[in-house]
Every structure is written in C-alpha cells, then in structure tokens.
Design an enzyme around this catalytic site. Structure first.
Site, PDB file in Angstrom:
ATOM      1  N   LYS A 118       0.821  -1.217   0.000  1.00 33.87           N
ATOM      2  CA  LYS A 118       0.000   0.000   0.000  1.00 33.87           C
ATOM      3  C   LYS A 118       0.857   1.270   0.000  1.00 33.87           C
ATOM      4  CE  LYS A 118      -3.740  -2.182   2.603  1.00 33.87           C
ATOM      5  NZ  LYS A 118      -4.654  -2.751   1.647  1.00 33.87           N
ATOM      6  N   GLU A 202      -3.923   6.654   8.380  1.00 31.87           N
ATOM      7  CA  GLU A 202      -4.821   7.402   7.498  1.00 31.87           C
ATOM      8  C   GLU A 202      -5.925   8.012   8.333  1.00 31.87           C
ATOM      9  OE1 GLU A 202      -6.579   4.847   4.553  1.00 31.87           O
ATOM     10  OE2 GLU A 202      -4.846   5.011   3.238  1.00 31.87           O
ATOM     11  N   HIS A 237     -14.561  -5.921   7.472  1.00 34.49           N
ATOM     12  CA  HIS A 237     -13.909  -5.230   6.348  1.00 34.49           C
ATOM     13  C   HIS A 237     -13.828  -6.107   5.104  1.00 34.49           C
ATOM     14  CE1 HIS A 237     -12.841  -1.795   8.746  1.00 34.49           C
ATOM     15  NE2 HIS A 237     -12.179  -2.530   9.609  1.00 34.49           N
ATOM     16  N   ARG A 293      -5.366  -8.345 -10.189  1.00 36.23           N
ATOM     17  CA  ARG A 293      -5.882  -9.681 -10.547  1.00 36.23           C
ATOM     18  C   ARG A 293      -7.358  -9.565 -10.873  1.00 36.23           C
ATOM     19  NH1 ARG A 293      -8.962 -10.114  -6.002  1.00 36.23           N
ATOM     20  NH2 ARG A 293      -8.028  -9.201  -4.147  1.00 36.23           N
TER      21      ARG A 293
END
Ligand code: ADP
Length: 496
Positions: A118, A202, A237, A293
């Site tokens: 990330k 974040e 999540h 993908r």
C-alpha cells in the site's frame, strides 16, 4: 504473437471453473490442479486434464509455485491463470513463470510488486493527480511521531498494514490514549500475518462507501475503465454483497473516477484486468489500493457491460491489442452479487463447516450461479469458506433486487449455515433499497436478532397449528395426543 493453446489454472473451486469455461469457449485446452481435499471438486472434472498436487493445506498444494511451473513443462502447457488469492498476487511467482518461458495471465511482476504494497502504491500514484485519504505515505514506527501525526490528521485515525489484505491488520483509533497500544498491536499483527510489520496512518472516514473501478489494459498502452462496482456491504472489512453500477455515482463522477482509475493503472504500466479501489464520502473519492488480478465480484461488471473479463485477460496475455475504445464500453441494466459463505450470520459470521446435505441452485431469467460444489460435498476447512456467488441481473436496480430475493428464496442449502438469510435481510432493508447505506451497514442495522422475525413467525404458526391438530385429535379420538406425535406434526407441516 503467441497463441495460448493450453492453460493451467493454478486455483480451485468456482474461479477455476469460471476460467475453464472461458478457455473452452476460446478453444484452449485446460489443466486443473487439485489438493487431496478437492478430489471430487467440479473443477477437476471440468478440465481436460487434472493433476493432484499435494495434501489439503494450501502451503503444500495450491501455493507450490515451482511444482506447478514444472508440471506445466511436463504437460506442454503454455500459460498459467492464477485466478484470485493463492499465487495471483505473488510477484516472484509471476517472474518465475515468465523465466520458465510460460505466459502469466496477469500483469507484469513489477506492477504486482508495486501495487501489492500500500505504501509503494501511494508513492507510485503520487505524480498522477489521484485523490488520497489524508495520512502518511511512509511506515511509522515511533509512537511519539504517530501522536504528532494523529493531532495533525485529527481523530479518529486508522492504522493500516502496508502489506495488508483481506481487511487484516487494520485498527481504528479514536483518541491519543489508545494510539500506542493499537500501534503495537497492528505492528505485531502485520508481522505475523504478512511477514512485514510496516504500518501507516490514514484519516478514518467514518461514513464511507467502497467504490472500485474495473480496468482493462493491453500491452500496447491502451487502458479502459469498465465502470464501478459498489461493495459497501461488508463484515470484518470483507465484502459480502456487490453491485454495479453504484447508486451514488453520477455520470460526471463515473467519468472522473474511471479516468482516475486509468491513471492509477498507468502509474505502474499496468496490463491485464485490474481493480482500483476507492473510498467514497459525500461526493468525494480517495484512492485505497489496486488489486492486480481478477476480482471475486467481476461478474457484476460482466453482466452490465457484456464483456467476458477472463477472455479479455487471455487475449491481453497473448499480446493482442484491445479491440474496444472507451466510447464503445457501454453499460446496461443493473447487477448484484452475493457471496454465499459457509458462515453463521446469527453467530457473528463464524465459519460453519460441514456437508451440503441438500444443495439446489436457483434458476431462471437473469440468474447466474458461480460455484464449486455439488450436493453431498463437504466444505473443506483449509480454504476460504465461500460456497458460491449468486448473481442477478435486471433492467433496473429494483428488478435485479427483487430477482435476488426470489433467487435467495429458491436457493436450498441444508447441512451448513450460510450468509443467504443475512443477504435477504439486506435486500429487503430500507437503507439498502434507497442507497443510503455505507460500510457500517452490519454494525448499524444487523445483529443476531435481526433474523429471528421469520423464526418467531414460524414458531407462532407452529404453535397455532399444534393447537388446531390437538383439538382435531381430541375431537376425533377423545384422547389427547402424545407430545411426540404433536411435535412431529409441527415439524412436518411447518417446514413445508
Ligand atoms: P484490504 O487490502 O485489507 O482489503 P483496503 O485498504 O482495501 O484493505 O480496505 C478495506 C476496507 O476497509 C474498505 O473497503 C473500507 O471499508 C475500510 N477502510 C480502508 N481505509 C479506510 C479509511 N481510511 N477510513 C475508513 N475505512 C477504511
């Protein structure tokens, strides 16, 4: 330009079957691999050839990249499709496939490497004018520095693992006092799950929708966006229900987010099918990550665009230029997908393994079921507990929604608890119907009592029927029936 004649699918279950089907339609021979737990899996029988690769644990079977490459050589296979999960986002594997002179049906190993991390992804898209969630773009190790950042960004904040995936390694922090402890927990969770303890911070966007864009890029520099999917209905999540298009994306925003996704793809010279994930709040969107993908929920995009994504992946891997231009990609109607997991929604979505004692798929117009099981099969404990994907299409969202409810009612699965009753609850919920839902749907609206209404109604009917039968029995025999008989009568009549 190489023509793929024989493909090995380095995967199992529904996605292996999905790929085999497209390959067959393209006249390509197929090789399946399977573990000892999957001997009876439909993908094994669907392929032209099938090879046992090892015992059930994936580390001893589906993750044995070198063994799979060797097998390709022996069987004169010229390409490998990795599906999703397992080896699909393993850059070293993609490298080894190409070094062995085989075609990897996916992007370059470099693109996988950059987007698989990330922080590296944030860096890569830095110069491409992509909206980002406020936060850091480097790994944080010092709690004091993290506290300083927390003040700057403003609480709540989200600690995320750079190598994270599948919703793992994320921790929400509501105030400074909780920061240090959560940071240490996130670092150790990331280290044990991904072998990389890098975490970053974040801003935590409380009311968010998950919006992602499907992209297709060829090896000649053309990249297209195939519109968005909304995947806001999640537990832990992780997605359970997806749809295309999203109700909250206007035509203008669709173009804006689509073009942003194309720029993300261009930042790593992407080719193949990929998904750029964004978080959405009040008309604004921010980049989350790119999945390099085919995505589990790709069928909803296929249904609204009429494009077979697996075929496109194969053509791109052969080096063919995309035949379509952006203006040729059209969207029609609406599609939903529900993931049918072997999980108990009344017990916190805990996995519920066992045998499919009965298994009957829904049928009819606008329904697609992608699955990898048959009646009588046992859901192995070694892999993801997804039994099937139930997908519906309709001319409008409401038609597709009502079709989904009909399909869920028709789907008969016994022996295992599944997410289907939860999905029906969602499809009938006002917030889902009017589009005012976000990724907190489960926390806000669902608990284990939510599904009891139906049971309670059934119990009431059972009790009433019992009284009627009791009275009938008393009238006809003048003898009270035994409890046992009354019980069996309730069961038989109510379960009809
Ligand atoms: P993973 O790679 O583990 O799937 P993602 O970055 O794709 O992680 O995020 C998964 C989900 O977590 C998102 O769909 C969203 O619901 C939630 N999420 C991620 N980042 C944020 C954020 N900054 N604020 C709020 N929720 C977030």
């Amino acid at each position: 330009m190489p023509k793929i004649k024989k493909v090995l699918i380095a995967n199992r279950g529904e996605i292996a079957l999905r790929i085999i089907r497209s390959a067959k339609e393209m006249g390509i021979k197929t090789v399946a691999v399977f573990s000892e737990a999957d001997r009876k899996s439909p993908h094994v029988f669907a392929a032209d050839e099938a090879v046992l690769i090892g015992p059930p644990p994936s580390a001893k079977s589906y993750l044995l990249g070198n063994k799979i490459i060797k097998l390709c050589k022996q069987l004169k296979v010229d390409a490998i499709h990795p599906g999703y999960g397992f080896l699909s986002e393993n850059a070293a594997f993609a490298d080894n496939v190409e070094k062995a002179g085989l075609i990897f049906i996916g992007p370059s190993s470099e693109a996988i490497r950059v987007m698989g991390n990330k922080l590296a992804a944030k860096k890569a898209v830095g110069a491409y004018d992509i909206p980002m969630v406020p936060g850091t773009d480097e790994a944080i190790t010092d709690p004091e520095y993290a506290k300083k950042l927390g003040l700057e960004i403003g609480y709540p904040i989200l600690i995320k693992a750079s190598a994270g995936g599948g919703g793992k390694g994320m921790r929400v922090v509501y105030n400074e006092n909780e920061l240090e402890e959560n940071m240490n927990l996130a670092i150790s969770e990331a280290t044990s799950s991904f072998g990389d303890g890098s975490v970053f911070i974040e801003k935590y966007i409380e009311s968010n929708k998950h919006i992602e864009v499907q992209i297709l890029g060829d090896q000649h520099g053309k990249t297209l966006y195939l519109f968005e999917r909304e995947c806001s209905i999640q537990r832990r999540h992780q997605k359970v229900i997806e749809e295309a298009p999203s109700m909250v994306i206007s035509e203008d925003l669709r173009k804006e987010i689509g073009e942003a996704a194309v720029r993300v793809a261009q930042s790593c010279n992407y080719y193949g099918a990929g998904t750029v994930e964004f978080i959405y709040e009040n008309g604004s969107f921010y980049f989350l990550e790119m999945n390099t993908r085919l995505q589990v929920e790709h069928p909803v995009t296929e249904l609204i665009t009429g494009i077979d994504l697996v075929k496109e992946q194969i053509l791109i891997a052969e080096g063919k230029p995309l035949q379509l231009n952006q203006e040729d990609v059209k969207m029609n109607g609406h599609a939903f997908e529900v993931r049918v997991y072997a999980e108990d929604p009344e017990n916190n979505f805990l996995p519920d393994i066992g045998t499919l004692t009965s298994y009957m798929r829904p049928q009819g117009y606008g329904i697609r079921v992608d699955d990898g099981f048959e009646q009588g099969m046992t859901i192995p404990i070694y892999y993801d507990p997804m039994i099937a994907k139930l997908i519906t299409y309709g001319a409008t969202r409401d038609e597709a929604r009502k079709r989904m409810i009909r399909a869920i009612d028709e789907y008969t699965i016994t022996g295992i608890k599944t997410t289907l009753p939860f999905c029906k609850f969602v499809f009938e919920h006002e917030a889902f119907i009017n589009g005012s839902f976000d990724t907190k749907f489960v926390e806000k609206f669902f608990d284990h009592n939510s599904l009891e209404t139906e049971d309670e109604t059934q119990e009431k009917i059972a009790a009433l029927m019992a009284i009627i039968y009791y009275k009938e029995d008393v009238n006809s025999t003048n003898q009270p029936p035994t409890t046992k008989k009354a019980n069996s009568n309730w069961k038989k009549r109510v379960s009809k």
